[in-house]
Design an enzyme around this catalytic site. Structure first.
Site, mmCIF file in Angstrom:
data_model
loop_
_atom_site.group_PDB
_atom_site.id
_atom_site.type_symbol
_atom_site.label_atom_id
_atom_site.label_comp_id
_atom_site.label_asym_id
_atom_site.label_seq_id
_atom_site.Cartn_x
_atom_site.Cartn_y
_atom_site.Cartn_z
ATOM 1 N N TRP B 106 -13.182 -8.580 3.860
ATOM 2 C CA TRP B 106 -12.945 -7.424 4.735
ATOM 3 C C TRP B 106 -14.203 -7.026 5.482
ATOM 4 C CZ3 TRP B 106 -8.349 -6.885 6.325
ATOM 5 C CH2 TRP B 106 -7.287 -7.302 5.514
ATOM 6 N N ASP B 176 -15.554 1.347 4.694
ATOM 7 C CA ASP B 176 -14.122 1.043 4.669
ATOM 8 C C ASP B 176 -13.642 1.259 3.240
ATOM 9 O OD1 ASP B 176 -11.591 0.006 4.525
ATOM 10 O OD2 ASP B 176 -12.130 -1.998 5.254
ATOM 11 N N LYS B 200 -2.659 1.944 0.156
ATOM 12 C CA LYS B 200 -3.104 1.669 -1.214
ATOM 13 C C LYS B 200 -2.937 2.941 -2.055
ATOM 14 C CE LYS B 200 -5.134 -2.102 0.625
ATOM 15 N NZ LYS B 200 -4.783 -3.491 0.330
#
Lengths: 364, 364
Positions: B106, B176, B200
């Site tokens: 990511w 992030d 999430k």
């Protein structure tokens, strides 16, 4: 679960009402979808179950709109506002100009955003005719031949204007169809790009559609954010980033509902009947007024004013008590606005007209 | 409505499971919310009813994370991927460089996108230690002092890595936190920007959060698309364009659920218990293996491999039959992955460990 009043009709301009049958189906399977023991919003967008939902929704939309094979169907985020930037960033292809047809607030908003990326050539498209707001015919629009594309918004929700014709041009025509899509038949092959936020005739807010002719996929600027890239979305089946899966699923249910109603041709007939009922009553009444020329009245958004604007609040509160919700007009024009998207049944418009007659009788 | 199996546990990495109580509440009021006779997703985002939902969700998130007053809380679209572009376009302020700490997929994806807008200075942050994947301590990261900011991703979902420390720097730290937010206590005041996709620990896919220190709102590039502008979102209460209202409402229900669980401190305790149960069993077993150093194991995503990878398919199909869903590892690393976000109860991890023991007994 609480009991539902059968007499509530929701005239919201967006997020708009959804078909009751769609909401009831979503409700019945919200916690256990497809016998998985989980909600559809709790599974991977790359699971075979969700990929099937996504593909079916695309196919159903293709069927409903007769989308030719040389068009990609993309599921987007950020609504029409994101497309105001995405359109120039995807389509300029090194050109510096684009033609923007201006018939109201949404077209002007697209122009403001486009100015960051190009020199919009603005065509003023509204005019006063017979004391009402009208649209200049497309054959009279001056289109700059150096433009990368011609952009317009065929349904301006705030003033309640609809544009029914298209210019003759070799340039790609780009249309913000947020309030037009699925309300009436359109010929997709006449367009380069059609985009729409979902929250009118597609599904809940938070998802959108872009229908892009595939020869337009290679014109993007290098600074285009990936999430706005038509090409990347096309290559990744609109799953470059995690898509709004529940909104996608609900949109698919709306497409299936619309097919069950007979498709776009059938719903257009109902929409014309609904709009005629309301406009005819308004035109016949000295108590109510609509300011748009009959050639350019929106099928979806019907603004109207009272002869006595001091009664606006009373009208709205009594309408609300009668189950006629969200009739307040946009602050830019005031008065009332009845948004009568696909999910609004004819009975809703009949109930509104009955209420308006009664209110007129009491206050005229 | 169909009956729900009480024995399904959903280990999806995202869109992840939501608290059952939240889904049941949403189900009960899906068609008639707040006695309006319509769904919450059918009303204007500017209605007083929805504005109240939005404001309450923001306040609850502020309470849960102890967000200082000099931070704006924004509700975003396009997930973390949109932020990969939004961060440089909002924060560069005329600088040409930014430091990106790379501990996995990511972080690398953020770098790829940032290259469109600046020269990312990449800090390799992973290393092999004791035969396992580890993270270099933040005190050893080389931070370019000309950088506009330092970006990192404290939880890498694919490898199951977690970064627990922060560099000492005057530069704004941008994180992030898609898989970190609300899972453990964090000190927001140490960050310039925290962003996260919702799918999430916040809510359904299609909405995200950005928490932005207010001195960083005036650094944006002129070509920033409006929908990605922190300043514009802050000025318009995250309603510059029509927001994903249903996802916002559901996120608010999750925040209320989390408060009822005792907040972040309480859920962190449960999360540590869940993770310890699973990692301890894996470490004690010769049949399963996790490749991450114990200092850097993710609390939320637990990848593991079988000693006999040829049994992967059998493991997954038998787990699925036992109601243990979505355990397949990311294709980049293979094997299995148990994502144990806030909504996963301890019982789910206990059920997984029981199944793993049984499978080991049969196949070791």
């Amino acid at each position: 679960m609480e009991s539902i009043s059968p007499n509530v009709f929701n005239f919201s301009a967006g997020p708009a009402g959804l078909p009751r049958a769609v909401l009831e189906k979503a409700q019945s399977e919200l916690v256990d979808w497809n016998n998985l023991g989980t909600s559809v919003m709790e599974i991977s967008h790359r699971s075979k179950e969700f990929v099937q939902v996504a593909a079916q929704a695309e196919q159903d939309l293709r069927d409903l709109l007769n989308i030719p094979d040389n068009y990609k169907v993309l599921f987007t985020q950020g609504g029409a506002r994101a497309q105001f930037a995405a359109v120039p960033m995807n389509l300029l292809g090194g050109k510096t100009k684009a033609t923007y047809v201006d018939a109201g607030y949404w077209a002007q908003s697209a122009v403001s955003e486009a100015k960051k990326y190009c020199q919009p050539q603005v065509v003023e498209a509204t005019i006063e005719r017979d004391g009402k707001l009208a649209v200049i015919p497309a054959s009279e629009w001056t289109i700059d031949s150096d433009s990368a594309y011609v952009h317009f918004c065929p349904n301006e929700t705030i003033d309640g204007i609809e544009i029914n014709d298209l210019p003759e041009t070799e340039l790609p025509i780009v249309a913000d169809m947020s309030s037009t899509i699925l309300s009436r038949e359109i010929d997709v092959s006449k367009f380069g790009v059609i985009y729409a936020g979902a929250q009118k005739n597609i599904g809940p807010a938070g998802i959108g559609i872009a229908i892009v002719r595939d020869d337009l996929l290679d014109l993007a600027s290098e600074i285009l954010p990936s999430v706005l890239s038509y090409k990347l979305l096309a290559e990744r089946d609109s799953m470059y980033n995690t898509p709004p899966t529940f909104a996608w699923y609900l949109s698919g249910l709306v497409f299936q509902w619309l097919k069950a109603q007979g498709g776009v041709q059938a719903i257009e007939k109902v929409n014309r009947e609904k709009a005629a009922l309301l406009y005819d009553y308004i035109d016949a009444s000295p108590f109510y007024r609509n300011n748009v020329h009959s050639d350019n009245r929106s099928l979806m958004n019907v603004p109207f004013q009272l002869a006595k604007p001091e009664l606006d609040s009373l009208f709205l509160s009594q309408a609300d008590e009668a189950g006629l919700r969200a009739l307040k007009g946009h602050k830019a024009v005031g008065g009332m606005r009845a948004s009568i998207y696909n999910a609004m049944p004819l009975e809703g418009v009949q109930a509104l007209v009955s209420f308006m007659k009664q209110f007129e009788a009491q206050h005229a």
